[in-house]
Motif scaffolding. Structure first.
Motif, mmCIF file in Angstrom:
data_model
loop_
_atom_site.group_PDB
_atom_site.id
_atom_site.type_symbol
_atom_site.label_atom_id
_atom_site.label_comp_id
_atom_site.label_asym_id
_atom_site.label_seq_id
_atom_site.Cartn_x
_atom_site.Cartn_y
_atom_site.Cartn_z
ATOM 1 N N ILE A 267 28.973 -19.724 20.766
ATOM 2 C CA ILE A 267 27.877 -19.958 19.824
ATOM 3 C C ILE A 267 26.727 -18.991 20.077
ATOM 4 C CG2 ILE A 267 26.082 -21.638 19.173
ATOM 5 C CD1 ILE A 267 28.156 -23.866 19.752
ATOM 6 N N ALA A 268 26.477 -18.728 21.316
ATOM 7 C CA ALA A 268 25.294 -17.933 21.671
ATOM 8 C C ALA A 268 25.641 -16.489 21.987
ATOM 9 C CB ALA A 268 24.602 -18.575 22.869
ATOM 10 N N LYS A 269 26.812 -16.025 21.539
ATOM 11 C CA LYS A 269 27.271 -14.729 22.046
ATOM 12 C C LYS A 269 26.463 -13.548 21.534
ATOM 13 C CE LYS A 269 30.887 -13.814 18.641
ATOM 14 N NZ LYS A 269 32.332 -13.728 18.428
ATOM 15 N N LYS A 270 25.617 -13.777 20.533
ATOM 16 C CA LYS A 270 24.813 -12.655 20.062
ATOM 17 C C LYS A 270 23.756 -12.228 21.077
ATOM 18 C CE LYS A 270 22.093 -15.823 17.307
ATOM 19 N NZ LYS A 270 21.793 -16.286 15.966
ATOM 20 N N LYS B 141 20.557 -27.166 12.595
ATOM 21 C CA LYS B 141 21.149 -26.581 13.797
ATOM 22 C C LYS B 141 21.822 -27.595 14.720
ATOM 23 C CE LYS B 141 20.077 -22.348 12.768
ATOM 24 N NZ LYS B 141 18.840 -21.722 13.199
ATOM 25 N N GLY B 142 22.298 -28.681 14.155
ATOM 26 C CA GLY B 142 23.056 -29.628 14.963
ATOM 27 C C GLY B 142 22.164 -30.613 15.711
ATOM 28 N N ASP B 143 22.802 -31.414 16.544
ATOM 29 C CA ASP B 143 22.101 -32.513 17.220
ATOM 30 C C ASP B 143 21.078 -31.981 18.223
ATOM 31 O OD1 ASP B 143 21.277 -34.903 18.272
ATOM 32 O OD2 ASP B 143 23.230 -35.471 19.110
ATOM 33 N N GLN B 144 19.821 -32.295 17.985
ATOM 34 C CA GLN B 144 18.759 -31.936 18.929
ATOM 35 C C GLN B 144 17.992 -33.171 19.373
ATOM 36 O OE1 GLN B 144 16.722 -28.597 16.590
ATOM 37 N NE2 GLN B 144 18.676 -28.957 15.554
ATOM 38 N N GLY B 145 18.542 -34.321 19.040
ATOM 39 C CA GLY B 145 17.844 -35.573 19.296
ATOM 40 C C GLY B 145 17.931 -36.009 20.740
ATOM 41 N N PRO B 146 17.321 -37.144 21.034
ATOM 42 C CA PRO B 146 17.398 -37.677 22.387
ATOM 43 C C PRO B 146 18.854 -37.768 22.851
ATOM 44 C CG PRO B 146 15.840 -38.958 21.099
ATOM 45 C CD PRO B 146 16.511 -37.991 20.148
ATOM 46 N N GLY B 147 19.108 -37.273 24.048
ATOM 47 C CA GLY B 147 20.445 -37.358 24.613
ATOM 48 C C GLY B 147 21.449 -36.379 24.050
ATOM 49 N N ALA B 148 21.007 -35.479 23.163
ATOM 50 C CA ALA B 148 21.945 -34.506 22.582
ATOM 51 C C ALA B 148 22.562 -33.661 23.687
ATOM 52 C CB ALA B 148 21.219 -33.605 21.591
ATOM 53 N N SER C 171 16.857 -29.615 23.364
ATOM 54 C CA SER C 171 18.322 -29.676 23.443
ATOM 55 C C SER C 171 18.936 -28.316 23.785
ATOM 56 C CB SER C 171 18.907 -30.180 22.118
ATOM 57 O OG SER C 171 18.682 -29.240 21.084
ATOM 58 N N HIS C 172 18.147 -27.244 23.639
ATOM 59 C CA HIS C 172 18.656 -25.893 23.917
ATOM 60 C C HIS C 172 18.504 -25.521 25.390
ATOM 61 C CE1 HIS C 172 14.366 -25.534 23.596
ATOM 62 N NE2 HIS C 172 14.379 -24.261 23.936
ATOM 63 N N ILE C 173 18.061 -26.478 26.196
ATOM 64 C CA ILE C 173 17.774 -26.185 27.602
ATOM 65 C C ILE C 173 18.637 -27.084 28.491
ATOM 66 C CG2 ILE C 173 15.969 -26.358 29.375
ATOM 67 C CD1 ILE C 173 13.971 -25.510 27.231
ATOM 68 N N GLY C 174 18.979 -26.563 29.664
ATOM 69 C CA GLY C 174 19.816 -27.312 30.593
ATOM 70 C C GLY C 174 19.022 -28.321 31.397
ATOM 71 N N TYR C 175 18.474 -29.319 30.707
ATOM 72 C CA TYR C 175 17.739 -30.357 31.446
ATOM 73 C C TYR C 175 18.714 -31.386 32.031
ATOM 74 C CZ TYR C 175 18.064 -33.504 27.348
ATOM 75 O OH TYR C 175 18.508 -34.295 26.336
ATOM 76 N N ASP C 176 18.205 -32.317 32.783
ATOM 77 C CA ASP C 176 19.049 -33.284 33.480
ATOM 78 C C ASP C 176 19.499 -34.383 32.516
ATOM 79 O OD1 ASP C 176 20.176 -35.298 35.029
ATOM 80 O OD2 ASP C 176 18.799 -34.985 36.697
#
Lengths: 126, 180
Positions: A114-117, B72-79, B104-109
């Motif tokens: 998905i993020a390959k760009k 852009k898809g699921d960005q909600g709580p717990g996504a 949701s785009h970040i590697g949180y815990d």
């Protein structure tokens, strides 16, 4: 974010970072850091706890105002939980079964696609 | 024979900040991504003293959270981790209004927290209250979003100078950087 703090600071703008990944931020080397020992995702206080959020922000401002030298880290005295066992779970490969490792490998491949760009790297907050 | 710890009140050894670099390196090594990630690391650290008291300072806010994008898809709580919700250039927003920012785009815990309350990663409402109370002089007119997904090269050559430029335009005296 650590790189941004360094760049701003080198150009005369004082900064304080609020974050939860102590080793990553300190390894980069930043001027001022309010560390909250919470699960990644909560750099500004506990969820649904406005008092903890305000205390955390006020602490960050005090660090901004009073740090005597670079690499000043202050640790938020708030605890996430009385039980520290949550710290054993994050990305802890020793706690995953072979099946779970295989599943995650497949999911990671999918996200990379998905993020390959852009050049994708292991996701490390901060 | 080691002495008993009874009565010392020592915390368990694992009750310490998580060693993320070691954890993440081991994790990706095992998942088969061989080349170890090189985290930013400097021996020298710059330091700019605050020029005025906080109560007279204009404060900027920088976040790594992303504006919610319904397509852009699921960005909600717990996504689950959602790479599609990333952003690739610095963005800015009006600090006088409310914003729906997600992580949701970040590697949180994702085991121990669920991104349910944006106040735990984006303290704009709290900063407004502190400005109203006079603890800071004022909040800058804009906050800024910093991308998290790029190479160190892109961060250093594009994002950092862009953030500096925008914060200078805002004439901030200092900045709070909230890193998710």
């Amino acid at each position: 974010m650590s790189l941004a703090a360094r760049h701003l600071e080198a150009n005369g703008i004082p900064t304080v970072i609020m974050g939860c990944a102590k080793d990553i931020v300190e390894h980069a080397g930043v001027p001022r850091f309010l560390f909250s020992d919470f699960p990644l995702g909560n750099p500004a206080g506990r969820p649904h706890d406005p008092a903890s959020q305000m205390l955390t922000l006020e602490l960050a401002l005090r660090v901004l105002e009073s740090a005597p030298a670079p690499r000043t880290t202050v640790e938020n005295p708030l605890r996430w939980s009385d039980n520290p066992d949550w710290k054993l779970d994050f990305s802890n490969i020793a706690r995953l079964s072979p099946e779970e490792i295989a599943r995650r490998r497949a999911e990671f491949d999918r996200q990379k696609e998905i993020a390959k760009k852009v050049r994708e790297k292991p996701q490390a907050a901060e | 024979m080691s002495e008993t710890e009874d009565g010392f009140g020592f915390a368990p050894d694992h009750d310490a900040p998580i060693p993320y670099r070691q954890r993440i390196s081991d994790y990706y090594q095992t998942l088969g991504y061989g080349a170890p990630y090189r985290w930013a690391h400097y021996a020298e650290v710059p330091f700019a003293p605050l020029k005025k008291p906080l109560a007279e300072s204009r404060i900027g806010l920088v976040t790594t959270a992303a504006p919610y994008q319904p397509d852009k898809g699921d960005q909600g709580p717990g996504a689950a981790y959602n790479a599609a919700a990333k952003f690739y250039t610095v963005y800015s927003g009006d600090t006088a209004t409310d914003h729906d920012l997600r992580i949701s785009h970040i590697g949180y815990d994702r085991i121990h927290t669920a991104a349910e309350d944006s106040n735990s990663w984006f303290p704009l409402p709290a900063l407004r209250r502190l400005a109203a109370a006079g603890l800071i002089g004022e909040l800058a007119a804009r906050f800024h979003g910093a991308p998290t997904n790029r190479s160190h090269r892109v961060t250093l050559d594009q994002d950092c100078p862009e953030l500096l430029s925008r914060l200078r335009e805002d004439k901030v005296d200092a900045a709070i950087l909230v890193a998710v």
